[in-house]
Design a protein around this motif. Sequence first.
Motif, PDB file in Angstrom:
ATOM      1  N   GLN A 135       0.919  -1.195  -0.115  1.00 34.88           N
ATOM      2  CA  GLN A 135       0.007   0.036   0.031  1.00 34.88           C
ATOM      3  C   GLN A 135       1.014   1.395   0.079  1.00 34.88           C
ATOM      4  OE1 GLN A 135      -2.859  -0.326   3.225  1.00 34.88           O
ATOM      5  NE2 GLN A 135      -4.035  -1.893   2.285  1.00 34.88           N
TER       6      GLN A 135
ATOM      7  N   SER B 247       4.237   6.297  -3.043  1.00 32.95           N
ATOM      8  CA  SER B 247       3.025   5.905  -3.542  1.00 32.95           C
ATOM      9  C   SER B 247       2.205   5.532  -2.360  1.00 32.95           C
ATOM     10  CB  SER B 247       3.420   4.732  -4.583  1.00 32.95           C
ATOM     11  OG  SER B 247       2.290   4.248  -5.106  1.00 32.95           O
TER      12      SER B 247
ATOM     13  N   ASP C 189      -2.031   5.184  -0.567  1.00 28.28           N
ATOM     14  CA  ASP C 189      -3.693   5.386  -0.804  1.00 28.28           C
ATOM     15  C   ASP C 189      -3.967   6.746  -0.561  1.00 28.28           C
ATOM     16  OD1 ASP C 189      -3.887   2.815  -1.649  1.00 28.28           O
ATOM     17  OD2 ASP C 189      -4.540   2.029   0.585  1.00 28.28           O
TER      18      ASP C 189
ATOM     19  N   ASP D 177      -6.359   7.994   0.885  1.00 25.91           N
ATOM     20  CA  ASP D 177      -7.075   8.429   2.414  1.00 25.91           C
ATOM     21  C   ASP D 177      -5.912   8.479   3.325  1.00 25.91           C
ATOM     22  OD1 ASP D 177      -6.513   5.954   2.047  1.00 25.91           O
ATOM     23  OD2 ASP D 177      -8.268   5.122   3.076  1.00 25.91           O
ATOM     24  N   LYS D 178      -4.639   8.262   2.965  1.00 32.61           N
ATOM     25  CA  LYS D 178      -3.664   8.377   4.086  1.00 32.61           C
ATOM     26  C   LYS D 178      -2.821   9.665   4.229  1.00 32.61           C
ATOM     27  CE  LYS D 178      -2.589   3.303   3.653  1.00 32.61           C
ATOM     28  NZ  LYS D 178      -3.190   3.072   4.916  1.00 32.61           N
TER      29      LYS D 178
ATOM     30  N   LYS E  85      -2.348  11.781  -9.495  1.00 35.23           N
ATOM     31  CA  LYS E  85      -3.413  11.053  -8.824  1.00 35.23           C
ATOM     32  C   LYS E  85      -3.536   9.762  -9.875  1.00 35.23           C
ATOM     33  CE  LYS E  85      -5.801  14.751  -6.627  1.00 35.23           C
ATOM     34  NZ  LYS E  85      -6.890  15.795  -6.407  1.00 35.23           N
TER      35      LYS E  85
ATOM     36  N   ASN F  83      -5.696   5.751 -10.552  1.00 35.24           N
ATOM     37  CA  ASN F  83      -6.656   4.593 -10.260  1.00 35.24           C
ATOM     38  C   ASN F  83      -7.967   5.701  -9.911  1.00 35.24           C
ATOM     39  OD1 ASN F  83      -5.236   2.889 -11.229  1.00 35.24           O
ATOM     40  ND2 ASN F  83      -4.679   2.414  -8.886  1.00 35.24           N
TER      41      ASN F  83
ATOM     42  N   LYS G 249      -7.827   7.375  -6.201  1.00 34.42           N
ATOM     43  CA  LYS G 249      -7.550   6.291  -5.439  1.00 34.42           C
ATOM     44  C   LYS G 249      -6.345   6.075  -4.809  1.00 34.42           C
ATOM     45  CE  LYS G 249     -11.663   3.522  -6.559  1.00 34.42           C
ATOM     46  NZ  LYS G 249     -11.942   2.194  -6.831  1.00 34.42           N
ATOM     47  N   ARG G 250      -5.336   6.421  -5.643  1.00 28.95           N
ATOM     48  CA  ARG G 250      -3.856   6.246  -5.181  1.00 28.95           C
ATOM     49  C   ARG G 250      -3.123   7.717  -5.620  1.00 28.95           C
ATOM     50  NH1 ARG G 250      -1.406   2.479  -2.548  1.00 28.95           N
ATOM     51  NH2 ARG G 250       0.519   2.462  -3.663  1.00 28.95           N
TER      52      ARG G 250
END
Length: 356
Positions: A21, A46, A48, A50-51, A78, A80, A83-84
Motif C-alpha cells: 500500500q 506511492s 492510498d 485516504d492516508k 493521482k 486509479n 484512489k492512489r
Amino acid sequence: MLGSLCFAAFALFGSQASAQQVTVRASIDSLQLLVGEQTKVHLEVSMDADKKLRLPVIKDTLVRGVEVLDIAKPDTQKLNDDKRWVITQEYTITSFDSALYYLPPLEVMVDDEKYRSESLALKVYSIPVDTLHPDQFFGPKTVVEVPIQWEDIDTMVYAFILMLLFGSACVFFIIRYRDNKPIIKIIKIEPKLPPHQEAMKHIEEIKANKNVQREDPKQYYTELTDVIRTYIMERFGFNAMEMTSSEIIENLLQVRDKESLKDLKYLFETADLVKFAKHAPMMNENDMNLVNAVDFINETKLEEDPNAKKEPTEIKVEEKRSKQGRIALMCSIGLTGVIAVVALYVGVKCIIDLFF
C-alpha cells in the motif's frame, strides 16, 4: 498443523498487501560529480489517497559534506480514479569536498507509520591539477568587448520610435485642446436655377403624377398653385405666397394687361373652388390649367445670357467644438500620453540593461 499453515500464509499475504500500500523510492540523477557541481535527489512516495503523509524534514545537509541547495515543492499525481497518489519531491545537492558519500535512506511518515527508501551513494571528484608543471600559472584574461548586434538594440529602437510618434501626437492633441479653435467647414453651393426653370421642373413632376390628378384634385391644385406663387414671388418680387388669388392678380395687373392674365385668373379660381367648395373638375380641365400655368411661365420668364458661366459659391461655416469633441480630444491625449510614457520606460530600461 494445517490450520497453523493457513494462518501463517494468511498473515504473510496480509503483511505483503499492507506493505504494497505504501512504497518509498529514492533515486539520484548522477552518481559522480566534480567538486561544486550539482545534482538532484528524487523522492517518490506511492500510497492510498485516504492516508496522511509527512515528508522528511531536511535542513542544510543530507550528510556531512553534502549540502542541500534547494527543496522543490512536492508534486502530486493521482491514479486509479484518485484512489492512489504518487507524491514526488526533488532535492538539489552539491559538495565541495572530494569523497565517497553514503546517503542514508529518506524516511517518511504515513499515518504515523515510518517508511524508508533505499540508501544512495555519491562520489565527488576534485578538479585535476597539473602536478608536473606547478610553476606554470596563467594570469587573468583581458576583457573581451562583445560587438553590439541588432538583436540587442531592436527593442530599444522600436520603443523610442513609438515614443516619438505618440509623444508628437499627444502634443498635437494638447495644442488643439488648449486652442479650442472652431471647426471651419467649407460648403459648396451649386448655382440656383432661374425661377422659370425651377418652376418648370416642379410642373414636370406634377404632370408625371397622374394618380394625384384623378384621386386628389385638392392636392393637385395646391401643388400647382404653390409652384406658380413661388415663381411669381421670385420673378416679380412680391410675396405671392401670403396673398389671395385676387391680390396676386391685382399686383400682376401693374406689369401685365388683363387679357394676358385671363387664363391665370381662371386657374386660381378653379383652384379656390376645388380647395374651398369641393369642386370636382374634369380631367381635361386639369390638363388645361396645367397648360395655362406653363404658358404663363413661358410668357413672363426672363431669358439669361447663355454665355454666362455660373460658378458654384463657397460658404464658410464655423462650428464650435462640441462636448463630444472635447471628450474625444481628452481621451486621445490620455491614450497617446500613456503609450509614449510606456515606450520611454522600455527604451530607458533597455539602455540600462545593455550598458550598465
